[in-house]
Write a protein that holds these residues in place. Sequence first.
Motif, PDB file in Angstrom:
ATOM      1  N   LEU A 131       3.024 -18.607  14.202  1.00 60.01           N
ATOM      2  CA  LEU A 131       3.283 -19.643  15.196  1.00 60.01           C
ATOM      3  C   LEU A 131       3.900 -19.096  16.481  1.00 60.01           C
ATOM      4  N   LEU A 132       4.899 -18.234  16.352  1.00 61.62           N
ATOM      5  CA  LEU A 132       5.654 -17.820  17.529  1.00 61.62           C
ATOM      6  C   LEU A 132       5.460 -16.361  17.945  1.00 61.62           C
ATOM      7  N   TYR A 133       4.759 -15.593  17.133  1.00 59.32           N
ATOM      8  CA  TYR A 133       4.428 -14.223  17.546  1.00 59.32           C
ATOM      9  C   TYR A 133       2.925 -13.985  17.398  1.00 59.32           C
ATOM     10  N   PRO A 134       2.097 -14.862  17.930  1.00 58.46           N
ATOM     11  CA  PRO A 134       0.642 -14.651  17.802  1.00 58.46           C
ATOM     12  C   PRO A 134       0.212 -13.404  18.562  1.00 58.46           C
ATOM     13  N   ASN A 135      -0.512 -12.539  17.881  1.00 56.71           N
ATOM     14  CA  ASN A 135      -0.987 -11.275  18.473  1.00 56.71           C
ATOM     15  C   ASN A 135       0.154 -10.390  18.962  1.00 56.71           C
ATOM     16  N   GLN A 136       1.376 -10.649  18.473  1.00 56.13           N
ATOM     17  CA  GLN A 136       2.533  -9.854  18.873  1.00 56.13           C
ATOM     18  C   GLN A 136       3.274  -9.306  17.652  1.00 56.13           C
ATOM     19  N   HIS A 137       2.618  -9.269  16.540  1.00 59.95           N
ATOM     20  CA  HIS A 137       3.264  -8.741  15.335  1.00 59.95           C
ATOM     21  C   HIS A 137       2.223  -8.107  14.415  1.00 59.95           C
ATOM     22  N   GLN A 138       2.724  -7.260  13.554  1.00 58.13           N
ATOM     23  CA  GLN A 138       1.882  -6.643  12.526  1.00 58.13           C
ATOM     24  C   GLN A 138       2.683  -6.602  11.232  1.00 58.13           C
ATOM     25  N   LEU A 139       2.155  -7.238  10.210  1.00 58.00           N
ATOM     26  CA  LEU A 139       2.854  -7.348   8.933  1.00 58.00           C
ATOM     27  C   LEU A 139       2.003  -6.731   7.831  1.00 58.00           C
ATOM     28  N   ASN A 140       2.602  -5.785   7.104  1.00 57.31           N
ATOM     29  CA  ASN A 140       1.929  -5.155   5.961  1.00 57.31           C
ATOM     30  C   ASN A 140       2.819  -5.286   4.730  1.00 57.31           C
ATOM     31  N   ILE A 141       2.259  -5.833   3.676  1.00 58.78           N
ATOM     32  CA  ILE A 141       2.971  -5.980   2.403  1.00 58.78           C
ATOM     33  C   ILE A 141       2.216  -5.195   1.335  1.00 58.78           C
ATOM     34  N   GLU A 142       2.953  -4.338   0.648  1.00 62.47           N
ATOM     35  CA  GLU A 142       2.328  -3.477  -0.364  1.00 62.47           C
ATOM     36  C   GLU A 142       3.066  -3.637  -1.698  1.00 62.47           C
ATOM     37  N   LYS A 143       2.300  -3.797  -2.746  1.00 58.33           N
ATOM     38  CA  LYS A 143       2.874  -3.944  -4.073  1.00 58.33           C
ATOM     39  C   LYS A 143       2.151  -3.008  -5.030  1.00 58.33           C
ATOM     40  N   THR A 144       2.914  -2.159  -5.692  1.00 59.20           N
ATOM     41  CA  THR A 144       2.371  -1.279  -6.721  1.00 59.20           C
ATOM     42  C   THR A 144       3.157  -1.505  -8.010  1.00 59.20           C
ATOM     43  N   THR A 145       2.861  -0.707  -8.999  1.00 62.30           N
ATOM     44  CA  THR A 145       3.570  -0.852 -10.283  1.00 62.30           C
ATOM     45  C   THR A 145       5.021  -0.383 -10.193  1.00 62.30           C
ATOM     46  N   HIS A 146       5.338   0.390  -9.159  1.00 62.50           N
ATOM     47  CA  HIS A 146       6.690   0.957  -9.079  1.00 62.50           C
ATOM     48  C   HIS A 146       7.485   0.514  -7.840  1.00 62.50           C
ATOM     49  N   LEU A 147       6.814  -0.082  -6.855  1.00 58.90           N
ATOM     50  CA  LEU A 147       7.564  -0.487  -5.662  1.00 58.90           C
ATOM     51  C   LEU A 147       6.923  -1.697  -4.996  1.00 58.90           C
ATOM     52  N   PHE A 148       7.744  -2.347  -4.205  1.00 54.68           N
ATOM     53  CA  PHE A 148       7.272  -3.453  -3.363  1.00 54.68           C
ATOM     54  C   PHE A 148       7.841  -3.198  -1.967  1.00 54.68           C
ATOM     55  N   SER A 149       6.986  -3.155  -0.964  1.00 58.01           N
ATOM     56  CA  SER A 149       7.460  -2.816   0.384  1.00 58.01           C
ATOM     57  C   SER A 149       6.876  -3.755   1.427  1.00 58.01           C
ATOM     58  N   VAL A 150       7.649  -3.927   2.460  1.00 60.36           N
ATOM     59  CA  VAL A 150       7.244  -4.751   3.594  1.00 60.36           C
ATOM     60  C   VAL A 150       7.471  -3.946   4.864  1.00 60.36           C
ATOM     61  N   ALA A 151       6.478  -3.947   5.743  1.00 60.90           N
ATOM     62  CA  ALA A 151       6.601  -3.289   7.043  1.00 60.90           C
ATOM     63  C   ALA A 151       6.195  -4.286   8.120  1.00 60.90           C
ATOM     64  N   LEU A 152       7.115  -4.560   9.018  1.00 62.42           N
ATOM     65  CA  LEU A 152       6.869  -5.547  10.071  1.00 62.42           C
ATOM     66  C   LEU A 152       7.202  -4.944  11.430  1.00 62.42           C
ATOM     67  N   THR A 153       6.294  -5.108  12.364  1.00 56.67           N
ATOM     68  CA  THR A 153       6.516  -4.702  13.754  1.00 56.67           C
ATOM     69  C   THR A 153       6.277  -5.908  14.645  1.00 56.67           C
ATOM     70  N   ILE A 154       7.244  -6.215  15.501  1.00 57.46           N
ATOM     71  CA  ILE A 154       7.101  -7.354  16.410  1.00 57.46           C
ATOM     72  C   ILE A 154       7.480  -6.940  17.830  1.00 57.46           C
ATOM     73  N   GLN A 155       6.918  -7.674  18.793  1.00 54.23           N
ATOM     74  CA  GLN A 155       7.272  -7.476  20.186  1.00 54.23           C
ATOM     75  C   GLN A 155       8.498  -8.352  20.500  1.00 54.23           C
ATOM     76  N   LEU A 156       9.579  -7.721  20.915  1.00 49.66           N
ATOM     77  CA  LEU A 156      10.803  -8.467  21.189  1.00 49.66           C
ATOM     78  C   LEU A 156      10.718  -9.225  22.510  1.00 49.66           C
ATOM     79  N   HIS A 157      11.379 -10.365  22.573  1.00 52.80           N
ATOM     80  CA  HIS A 157      11.433 -11.162  23.798  1.00 52.80           C
ATOM     81  C   HIS A 157      12.645 -10.736  24.624  1.00 52.80           C
ATOM     82  N   GLN A 158      12.464 -10.678  25.933  1.00 55.75           N
ATOM     83  CA  GLN A 158      13.574 -10.325  26.820  1.00 55.75           C
ATOM     84  C   GLN A 158      14.444 -11.524  27.142  1.00 55.75           C
ATOM     85  N   THR A 159      13.841 -12.729  27.139  1.00 55.08           N
ATOM     86  CA  THR A 159      14.588 -13.948  27.416  1.00 55.08           C
ATOM     87  C   THR A 159      14.261 -14.983  26.362  1.00 55.08           C
ATOM     88  N   LYS A 160      15.046 -16.052  26.388  1.00 54.24           N
ATOM     89  CA  LYS A 160      14.803 -17.141  25.424  1.00 54.24           C
ATOM     90  C   LYS A 160      13.509 -17.853  25.744  1.00 54.24           C
TER      91      LYS A 160
END
Length: 352
Positions: free
Chosen positions: A323-352
């Motif tokens: 909703l609020l970061y369209p085309n401004q974020h990348q989210l990867n979620i990985e689940k294996t038998t031994h780990l669960f990981s999340v990697a998120l990259t977002i473009q920060l806003h300079q103003t409100k």
Amino acid sequence: MKTIIFNKNRIITVVFWAILAIAFWSQMAHDFPILPAAYVTIILFSGAIASAHILSNHLLPKAIASGNMKIFVVQCVVITLVLNIILAGSSVSIYWLLIHGTLGDSATISIHYSNFWPTFVSAIPSAVLINSTACGLRFYQEHEKIEKNHALLKQEHLVAQLRILQDQINPHLMFNVLNHIHILMQKNVELASVLLVKFSDILRYQLYECNQESVLLEREVQYLKDLVAVERIRWGDELKVDCIWNIKDGKRYILPLLLVPFVENAFKHVSRLPYEKGYVTLILKQQDDELIFTIENSNSVQQPRKNNSHGLGLDNVKKRLELLYPNQHQLNIEKTTHLFSVALTIQLHQTK
């Protein structure tokens, strides 16, 4: 001193009528003497304004509101015919009343203005052009108004939806922390007191700062640090927790409680096997305009997640990102038998 505000639609309308008035005057002044030309121009211009006003300001908005454009087409044809009669009738009338038989009369003028029906036919393009242009301008204005209202409603819906999503986070988080305090009070009062202080900071942040559309990055990071501190206290030596915080500009803005579900999820689903020490590794760093967040927790096949899902919290944060970061974020979620990981990259806003 008052600031002059220019209305784009009003300027376009004024320019249109100014051009039309000049066109009427130029044609009549070319064919008639000055005084008759002025009379005809006034009549023609008044008729054009009246027909365009009725069509564009009254009938067209009603037709758009009701969705019944067929009736409007019929009305438009009738009013255009009336305008055409005014255009032809005024020219012919002025000719016979003021010009016929005078020094200003000529064979050319007589051919064009002495007979009503040829003049009526030749005036049809002008009448159609006047009304169609006026209606076109009004339709553009109405369409623009509808688009603005639609955008406003969409924004209001977005705010309401985000509020619902955010409200789903807060109670769950608060009950978790309160439960931790309850358990610790029966084992270690001093440690429970420390946890209460952390919880007061958490609660203050949620009550007074998270109701905004965005918050300072430094406040969100401090909030995450408090959460991790609570989990460290709760788990003690049973869990290895490693964190790296590398924030260069805490004055950027971010959605409140955006990263909380990932942190909650990691501690909730970390492996709890008696012969194996679980771990949670969190890295939050800032590179220019990007915020890079990664969190990983140990996982075990002997302790599967129900329905192999990530839980309501992760679905929630995915919706907020869309909703609020369209085309401004990348989210990867990985689940294996031994780990669960999340990697998120977002473009920060300079103003409100």
